[in-house]
Design an enzyme around this catalytic site. Structure first.
Site, PDB file in Angstrom:
ATOM      1  N   LYS A 154     -29.561  -5.226  19.263  1.00 26.68           N
ATOM      2  CA  LYS A 154     -30.428  -4.613  18.260  1.00 26.68           C
ATOM      3  C   LYS A 154     -31.778  -4.228  18.850  1.00 26.68           C
ATOM      4  CE  LYS A 154     -27.928  -5.143  14.441  1.00 26.68           C
ATOM      5  NZ  LYS A 154     -28.515  -5.596  13.209  1.00 26.68           N
ATOM      6  N   ARG A 166     -15.952  -1.130   4.413  1.00 27.36           N
ATOM      7  CA  ARG A 166     -15.777  -2.427   5.044  1.00 27.36           C
ATOM      8  C   ARG A 166     -15.635  -3.552   4.024  1.00 27.36           C
ATOM      9  NH1 ARG A 166     -17.229  -6.705   8.276  1.00 27.36           N
ATOM     10  NH2 ARG A 166     -18.988  -7.311   7.011  1.00 27.36           N
ATOM     11  N   LYS A 177     -25.496   2.285  17.724  1.00 25.35           N
ATOM     12  CA  LYS A 177     -24.985   1.695  16.482  1.00 25.35           C
ATOM     13  C   LYS A 177     -25.643   2.447  15.338  1.00 25.35           C
ATOM     14  CE  LYS A 177     -24.267  -2.814  14.344  1.00 25.35           C
ATOM     15  NZ  LYS A 177     -24.635  -2.464  12.972  1.00 25.35           N
ATOM     16  N   CYS A 203     -41.250 -28.971 -18.122  1.00 24.22           N
ATOM     17  CA  CYS A 203     -41.705 -27.750 -17.467  1.00 24.22           C
ATOM     18  C   CYS A 203     -40.829 -26.561 -17.877  1.00 24.22           C
ATOM     19  CB  CYS A 203     -41.646 -27.929 -15.953  1.00 24.22           C
ATOM     20  SG  CYS A 203     -42.182 -26.452 -15.071  1.00 24.22           S
ATOM     21  N   ASP A 259       0.833  -1.196   0.000  1.00 21.42           N
ATOM     22  CA  ASP A 259       0.000   0.000   0.000  1.00 21.42           C
ATOM     23  C   ASP A 259       0.871   1.250   0.000  1.00 21.42           C
ATOM     24  OD1 ASP A 259      -2.028  -1.711   0.161  1.00 21.42           O
ATOM     25  OD2 ASP A 259      -2.796  -1.035   2.098  1.00 21.42           O
ATOM     26  N   ALA A 260       1.929   1.194   0.810  1.00 22.59           N
ATOM     27  CA  ALA A 260       2.785   2.371   0.956  1.00 22.59           C
ATOM     28  C   ALA A 260       3.450   2.703  -0.374  1.00 22.59           C
ATOM     29  CB  ALA A 260       3.839   2.122   2.021  1.00 22.59           C
ATOM     30  N   LYS A 281     -18.919  -2.967  24.332  1.00 21.62           N
ATOM     31  CA  LYS A 281     -17.564  -3.482  24.159  1.00 21.62           C
ATOM     32  C   LYS A 281     -16.921  -3.653  25.523  1.00 21.62           C
ATOM     33  CE  LYS A 281     -16.928  -1.380  19.660  1.00 21.62           C
ATOM     34  NZ  LYS A 281     -16.549  -0.136  18.977  1.00 21.62           N
ATOM     35  N   TYR A 321       2.342   1.912  -3.313  1.00 25.96           N
ATOM     36  CA  TYR A 321       1.284   2.390  -4.198  1.00 25.96           C
ATOM     37  C   TYR A 321       1.003   3.868  -3.925  1.00 25.96           C
ATOM     38  CZ  TYR A 321      -3.390   2.912  -6.196  1.00 25.96           C
ATOM     39  OH  TYR A 321      -4.481   3.341  -6.892  1.00 25.96           O
ATOM     40  N   ASP A 322       0.887   4.172  -2.640  1.00 22.87           N
ATOM     41  CA  ASP A 322       0.622   5.553  -2.265  1.00 22.87           C
ATOM     42  C   ASP A 322       1.741   6.481  -2.696  1.00 22.87           C
ATOM     43  OD1 ASP A 322      -1.043   4.439   0.635  1.00 22.87           O
ATOM     44  OD2 ASP A 322      -1.908   5.410  -1.092  1.00 22.87           O
TER      45      ASP A 322
END
Length: 696
Positions: free
Chosen positions: A332, A145, A124, A448, A39-40, A308, A42-43
């Site tokens: 929920k 996500r 949430k 059918c 990633d680094a 949590k 690429y960045d």
DNA sequence: GTGCCTCGAGTTCT
DNA sequence: CTCGAGGCAC
């Protein structure tokens, strides 16, 4: 970083090269493959590109990566792996489940009577989870996500959100090498209403008010706005952010509690005002009720409360199960319910001939979406609810998505039950339940039309042949208009090129693409091919297991045909792992059927599935039986299994004397104990990765 | 025979 | 994602 180019020529040449290199790496991400660079790195490429563009603005290319950041070729966002997976949460729907959650934690940590489990509690929010990666204090990447392991790159879009700083405030955070902040991107209810009004007005001004594209609810509006191809559009959308957690941290100051770390994050990011704790269970449940009471007045939609474990060292010890941490729970709110009228009960015929009753409902909004259909599963369900067309019913969206009918308000047990058809509505054949089964099936088989079309759909579906440009709708319309009758016809479509061209929405290019995609499947993966046939009980896994045993589809067909009256051949089939008498019989029945044989021969005159070739690499685990236990953090079970198999190992679920290696993640229990008793080698996930790497 | 565990099949909406 | 059925180990 290197010095900037001096001349236009140098700059233009480097920009061209960067554009092509970055596009190349985007493609790798997009293909979900292991990227070639970190990633680094690429960045660094992207940053270099942006720096040169800043100095030579007149040279910015039309295909510049800065224009396209986050937007991969076909308008999709590029996919990038998370440094640490973004897990989902286990759900609870009652106080009892919350109490049990805490009890489980006490057991897991072997806590004494006096040790209290302190929890934090926060609303949430119903939005999109997002991970923001800061390196040396600067925002370098934002990912959705996704599936938890791989997210979509929305960096450019996220930079337009005012709540999200480009730079971590140094006085509160220092300059850690890596600091990933995680939270929810959402749209406030009021902003959502204003946005919809604006979209409507803009459509009116453009003279097509009827085509105005409005969003169904704030969540969809947030998702749609964030995933724009053009970040300039995102910038006009009122998106907001609330932080609730973190991902990878390198060189960051270490706190001891959830509340402590959230407190620090709050110095740079918005955090919910209703975040509170530490609490004991009773106080946490009180907080739940307080949030529930305020729910309607909150500026944003929420669907529950998240608890949590406050102590971070305990979070560490608790680890995670499958895809959710053991130290967090989403409590929920009760599923939203709504009343509506059951207009009709229709019958759908599936590819196996199963008759499924579907409730057609008067459209009604539940949990932010308009629901018009709900499955009634089978005759038993209809009897249980006692429903008839015209009844008033209560529906809810269970488990967040699938609507179901929970109650019949017009119930009257004096009525005859709704008459479940005994004939297939599509072909008129008898529809009967097999001995001891609830499901009623059409006996028409290939006569059918509904079954034929569903089987064709299955044949081209993603897990089977997966022909590009040939989706379910295409298959259906081709079938309806007589271009296709059987799977083999797909491979003869090239003789009907002109007929396809004459159809609406089929131009030269799309037809050529379709035909070439079909040609690419002349030698299909044999396991996908077998799965595509849609033989009962033969799903993707069993299909592959069968081919591992028999090598080719021809040999499998030969043995299955013989097994009709040859116990030895039948034994050979039942010897396959996961195949017992029922599955073996389904296979035998398929090949005993004349229609199927003809379709099979016809199909094999068009395609030649090669022998199953699984590249088996040599490694230190070749020939061993491997058991995975505990939670795996960088791999899914499926992947781990596929890796093991690609190394010539067998995978089993339980530890025995035959086990050769146990791969144990955090939270491994009895299997780990047993392995050490038997003196079996145990390794962790990192060691497993090394074994996979070093295979030849 | 009993109890996991895995696999297959069907489904909603954007 | 969820349910039910089939397979397999105990």
């Amino acid at each position: 970083m290197d010095r900037l180019p001096n001349t236009d020529e140098e700059a233009a040449a480097e920009l061209a090269e960067l554009a092509s290199r970055i596009a190349h790496h985007n493609r790798l991400y997009h293909a979900e493959d292991a990227p070639e660079i970190s990633d680094a790195e690429y960045d660094a490429l992207v940053r270099r590109n942006n720096a040169i563009e800043a100095a030579f603005p007149h040279l910015v290319r039309a295909d510049s990566p800065s224009v396209q950041v986050g937007a991969a070729p076909a308008g999709h966002l590029s996919k990038v792996a998370h440094a640490q997976p973004m897990m989902s949460l286990e759900n609870a729907f009652s106080d009892e489940e919350v109490v049990e959650f805490v009890a489980r934690i006490r057991r897991f940590l072997s806590l004494g009577e006096d040790d209290a489990v302190a929890l934090t509690a926060e609303p949430k929010i119903d939005g999109l989870s997002c991970s923001l990666r800061y390196e040396k204090g600067r925002l370098v990447r934002a990912l959705t996500r996704g599936d938890g392991r791989i997210g979509e790159d929305v960096t450019a879009n996220v930079r337009t959100i005012a709540d999200i700083p480009d730079q971590l405030p140094e006085d509160a955070f220092g300059t850690p090498d890596v600091f990933e902040v995680r939270g929810e991107i959402y749209m406030a209810k009021a902003d959502f209403l204003r946005l919809n009004e604006r979209l409507l007005r803009e459509a009116e001004d453009a003279g097509n008010a009827d085509k105005a594209r409005q969003f169904a609810n704030p969540r969809n509006a947030a998702a749609g706005s964030l995933r724009q191809k053009d970040a300039a559009v995102t910038a006009t959308r009122p998106l907001r952010f609330l932080a609730w957690g973190w991902g990878e941290l390198v060189g960051a100051e270490v706190e001891e509690t959830q509340a402590g770390r959230i407190g620090r994050i709050a110095k740079g990011f918005p955090v919910s005002e209703l975040f509170a704790g530490p609490f004991d269970v009773t106080a946490a449940l009180d907080h739940y009720r307080r949030i529930e009471a305020e729910r309607a007045d909150l500026p944003f939609d929420i669907d529950g409360v998240v608890y949590k474990v406050d102590r971070l060292d305990w979070q560490q010890r608790l680890g995670s199960v499958a895809k959710a941490p053991r130290w967090a729970l989403a409590h929920k709110f009760p599923a939203e319910k709504a009343q509506t009228t059951l207009n009709a009960i229709d019958i759908q015929v599936g590819r196996t001939g199963k008759l499924t009753p579907v409730a057609r409902l008067e459209p009604v909004t539940v949990g932010g979406v308009v629901v018009t259909n709900a499955t009634l599963h089978n005759a038993d369900e209809i009897a249980r609810l006692g429903v008839h067309p015209g009844d008033r019913v209560v529906i809810q969206r269970a488990g967040d998505v699938i609507p179901q009918i929970v109650e019949n308000l017009s119930r009257d047990d004096g009525r005859e039950p709704w008459p479940f058809p005994d004939k297939c509505p599509e072909c008129g054949s008898d529809a009967v339940a097999e001995e001891g089964e609830v499901d009623i099936r059409c006996t028409g088989g290939l006569i059918c039309p509904a079954q034929r079309v569903e089987r064709l759909r299955h044949f081209v579906s993603r897990g089977a042949l997966d022909i590009d440009g040939m989706g379910g709708t295409t298959v259906e319309s081709f079938f309806r208009d007589g271009l296709l009758h059987s799977p083999a016809d797909i491979f003869r479509l090239h003789t009907k090129r002109d007929e396809i061209l004459a159809r609406e929405r089929w131009a030269e290019t799309s037809v050529d693409n379709l035909l070439s995609a079909i040609e690419q499947r002349r030698a299909p993966d044999p396991a996908r091919f077998l799965f595509g046939l849609g033989i009962r009980h033969i799903g993707s896994v069993t299909a592959r297991d069968l081919l591992r045993a028999f090598g080719t589809v021809e040999r499998l067909a030969e043995v299955a045909s013989k097994a009709a009256d040859d116990a030895e051949a039948r034994g050979e089939i039942e010897a396959v792992d996961g195949v017992g008498p029922v599955v073996a019989q389904a296979l035998v029945d398929f090949f005993a059927e004349q229609h199927n044989r003809e379709a099979w021969d016809d199909l094999l005159s068009e395609v030649s599935p090669p022998p199953l070739a699984e590249e088996v690499r040599d490694s230190e685990v070749s020939g061993l039986t491997v058991v995975f236990t505990g939670s795996l953090e960088t791999l899914s079970r499926d992947e781990a299994k596929a890796q093991a198999e690609s190394l010539g190992a067998r995978v089993s679920g339980s530890v025995s004397a035959k086990t050769g290696l146990v791969v144990a993640g955090p939270g491994a229990g009895s299997k780990l104990k047993k392995a050490s008793e038997l003196g079996i080698r145990v390794v962790d996930e990192a060691e497993w990765a090394r074994i996979v790497q070093s295979a030849t």
